[in-house]
Design an enzyme around this catalytic site. Structure first.
Site, PDB file in Angstrom:
ATOM      1  N   LYS A  74       0.928  -1.195  -0.177  1.00 17.80           N
ATOM      2  CA  LYS A  74       0.210   0.062  -0.002  1.00 17.80           C
ATOM      3  C   LYS A  74       0.855   1.127  -0.070  1.00 17.80           C
ATOM      4  O   LYS A  74       2.087   1.298   0.873  1.00 17.80           O
ATOM      5  CB  LYS A  74      -0.974  -0.123   1.099  1.00 17.80           C
ATOM      6  CG  LYS A  74      -2.111   1.053   1.193  1.00 17.80           C
ATOM      7  CD  LYS A  74      -2.714   1.119   2.624  1.00 17.80           C
ATOM      8  CE  LYS A  74      -4.028   2.104   2.470  1.00 17.80           C
ATOM      9  NZ  LYS A  74      -4.845   1.876   3.706  1.00 17.80           N
ATOM     10  N   SER A 149      -9.873   1.818   2.741  1.00 20.31           N
ATOM     11  CA  SER A 149      -9.111   2.629   1.718  1.00 20.31           C
ATOM     12  C   SER A 149      -7.841   2.009   0.931  1.00 20.31           C
ATOM     13  O   SER A 149      -7.236   2.408  -0.025  1.00 20.31           O
ATOM     14  CB  SER A 149      -8.213   3.706   2.642  1.00 20.31           C
ATOM     15  OG  SER A 149      -7.343   3.076   3.576  1.00 20.31           O
ATOM     16  N   SER A 173     -10.321  -0.519   6.662  1.00 19.11           N
ATOM     17  CA  SER A 173      -9.491  -0.698   5.481  1.00 19.11           C
ATOM     18  C   SER A 173      -8.614  -1.613   4.963  1.00 19.11           C
ATOM     19  O   SER A 173      -8.282  -1.647   3.848  1.00 19.11           O
ATOM     20  CB  SER A 173      -8.472   0.759   5.448  1.00 19.11           C
ATOM     21  OG  SER A 173      -9.428   1.868   5.004  1.00 19.11           O
TER      22      SER A 173
HETATM   23  N1  GLN Z   1     -13.351   4.187   5.935  1.00 15.81           N
HETATM   24  C1  GLN Z   1     -12.788   4.716   7.129  1.00 15.81           C
HETATM   25  C2  GLN Z   1     -12.472   5.937   6.935  1.00 15.81           C
HETATM   26  O1  GLN Z   1     -12.436   6.591   6.077  1.00 15.81           O
HETATM   27  C3  GLN Z   1     -11.654   3.722   7.478  1.00 15.81           C
HETATM   28  C4  GLN Z   1     -10.393   3.848   6.757  1.00 15.81           C
HETATM   29  C5  GLN Z   1      -9.302   3.302   7.120  1.00 15.81           C
HETATM   30  O2  GLN Z   1      -9.210   2.203   7.862  1.00 15.81           O
HETATM   31  N2  GLN Z   1      -8.147   3.661   6.874  1.00 15.81           N
HETATM   32  O3  GLN Z   1     -11.767   6.663   7.961  1.00 15.81           O
END
Ligand code: GLN
Length: 483
Positions: A74, A149, A173
């Site tokens: 990532k 994400s 995410s």
């Molecule tokens: N979708 C969640 C957010 O936007 C979690 C994102 C994540 O785990 N990095 O904060």
């Protein structure tokens, strides 16, 4: 013999060790798929360095443990000399001076980074549509999102552009994109994996973890990245070494079922697939016990105070002076900060910084941030209580399957709801894995299994036994059709 890209990471390692394949062949086969990146899984490829390293490993008589097998990383993890953007314009073209601990450990063990994967900007989002470099497409249906994400890390594994990958999970995410792409994704106990070199979003929640096509591969990957790191004082590692799971049944395992997450708000098809998986768990010898997590309904509101508060502090470092984007032609320092940040950050990141700055403002601090911290403790206590009578907790990973591109981008609240099932576990800092458990209208459904802190081995064993009983085929039909 199967194509190299169809093999799991464990099979690839075995093939190299047995002399049936070379690391160069593996790296070439995966890079060919990365170069033809129909899903926009990657933001940068590491082709030349990866090929050179594969030749080096092929020349070794004594192969390192990971034998020159490819991995995708990532773009939130810094990699020395390899462009790292965290999905943001703010870091366009940024070449870090060092490599994140978890990536360095994998490289030392003989894994080869083939590229950096697409993501929501600074890991804020649930669909990878907040990337400054265009969305990633779901390999099961390119009209749909891969989740987020870590959407690029999930789609790369689903599309066989890498046998496994690293993601980061703050509120879901890793697990949510794994569910939406029909693969395995695991968030370790908070503190198991070093965050050194992970570009920070919300430091009290961020954890790096594996994506793979099997639970055994995910466990193997975690075994290399977990462990204490002098560069991250919050990293304590796991209490026992990660064992590659071998369990074939669930006898004696008590699984708590969160009924609140199986009702309203969860799609019927998702609920049906999860119920079916739970029936299989029962056949394998598990006992199902209904559990209540009464404070989890406050998970989303708690998270959307705490995560933006931490992000507003963490992202203060992007000032146009130390690194990254720097606005041209400004007259004074204040204007320079303002213009740099106005130009460099996307809409969602700005929304979070504003929310967080507001929640931390002196007059509101206790009403919002202080209160959210108290509720966070209550949520964690609910889990402690539940784990007095069950070994694991099961729920859907996501209330719906992958949704169409652009269907939630104008509705941040609807987007935030994608994480209702994953966020409470993140707030409690617990380990949690998503495994594919069936289909709803042709799209994969994820089953989320979570355990007490440091119960990784038990979690992997249960997930492994269930995975075999479910027999989910991780090959997206759309991929076969396109090939
Ligand atoms: N979708 C969640 C957010 O936007 C979690 C994102 C994540 O785990 N990095 O904060």
């Amino acid at each position: 013999m199967s194509a190299p890209t169809d093999l799991t990471a464990t099979q690839q390692i075995a093939a190299v060790r047995a002399g049936e394949m070379t690391s160069a062949e593996l790296v070439d086969a995966h890079l060919a798929r990365c170069e033809d990146d129909r899903w926009n899984s990657y933001l940068a490829l590491n082709a030349d360095a990866a090929r050179a390293r594969a030749r080096e490993i092929d020349a070794m008589a004594d192969k390192p443990p990971l034998a020159g097998v490819p991995i995708a990383v990532k773009d939130a993890l810094v990699t020395r000399d390899l462009v790292t953007t965290s999905g943001s314009r703010m870091l366009e073209g940024f070449r870090p001076l060092y490599t994140a601990t978890c990536v360095a450990r994998l490289e030392e063990a003989g894994a080869i980074v083939v590229g950096k994967t697409n993501m929501d900007e600074f890991a804020m989002g649930s669909s990878t549509e907040n990337s400054a470099y265009g969305p990633t497409l779901n390999p099961w249906d390119t009209g749909r999102v891969p989740g987020g994400s870590s959407g690029g890390s999930a789609s790369a594994v689903a599309a066989r552009q890498a046998p496994w990958s690293l993601g980061s999970d703050t509120g879901g995410s890793i697990r949510q994109p794994a569910a939406l792409c029909g693969i395995v994704g695991m968030k370790p106990t908070y503190g198991a994996v070093s965050r050194y070199g992970l570009i920070a979003f919300a430091s009290s929640l961020d954890q790096v973890g594996p994506f793979a096509r099997t639970v055994a591969d995910a466990a193997l990957l975690l075994s290399y990245i977990e462990g204490r790191d002098p560069m991250d004082s919050t990293c304590v590692g796991l209490r026992e070494p990660v064992c590659v799971p071998t369990a074939t049944d669930l006898s004696g395992v008590r699984i708590g079922v969160v009924e609140e997450l199986m009702g309203e708000g969860t799609d019927d098809g998702v609920r049906a697939a999860v119920r079916e998986a739970l029936d299989r768990a029962e056949h394998l010898g598990a006992t199902l016990v209904p559990v209540e997590l009464p404070n989890s309904r406050h998970g989303l509101s708690t998270y959307y105070i705490l995560a933006p508060a931490e992000c507003s502090a963490n992202l203060a470092r992007f000032d146009g002076i130390r690194y990254g984007h720097s606005s041209a032609d400004t007259d004074n320092l204040t204007e320079h900060y303002e213009r740099t940040r106005a130009e460099g950050f996307g809409a969602e990141v700005k929304r979070r910084i504003m929310l967080g700055t507001f929640a931390l403002a002196s007059g509101y601090y206790d009403a919002y941030y202080g209160q959210a911290q108290r509720v966070r403790t209550r949520i964690a206590e609910d889990f402690d209580r539940a784990f007095e009578s069950v070994d694991l907790i099961a729920s859907p990973t996501s209330p719906s399957v992958a949704f169409p591109l652009a269907s939630r981008t104008d509705d941040p609240m609807h987007m935030y709801l994608s994480d209702t099932c994953t966020i409470p576990i993140s707030l409690a800092g617990l380990p949690s894995v998503s495994i594919p458990c069936g289909l709803d209208a042709g799209m994969p459904v994820g089953l989320q299994l979570s355990g007490p802190a440091f119960s990784e081995n038990r979690l992997f064993d249960a997930a492994h036994a269930l995975e075999a009983a479910i027999g989910f085929d991780t090959a997206p039909p759309a991929l076969e059709a396109a090939a």
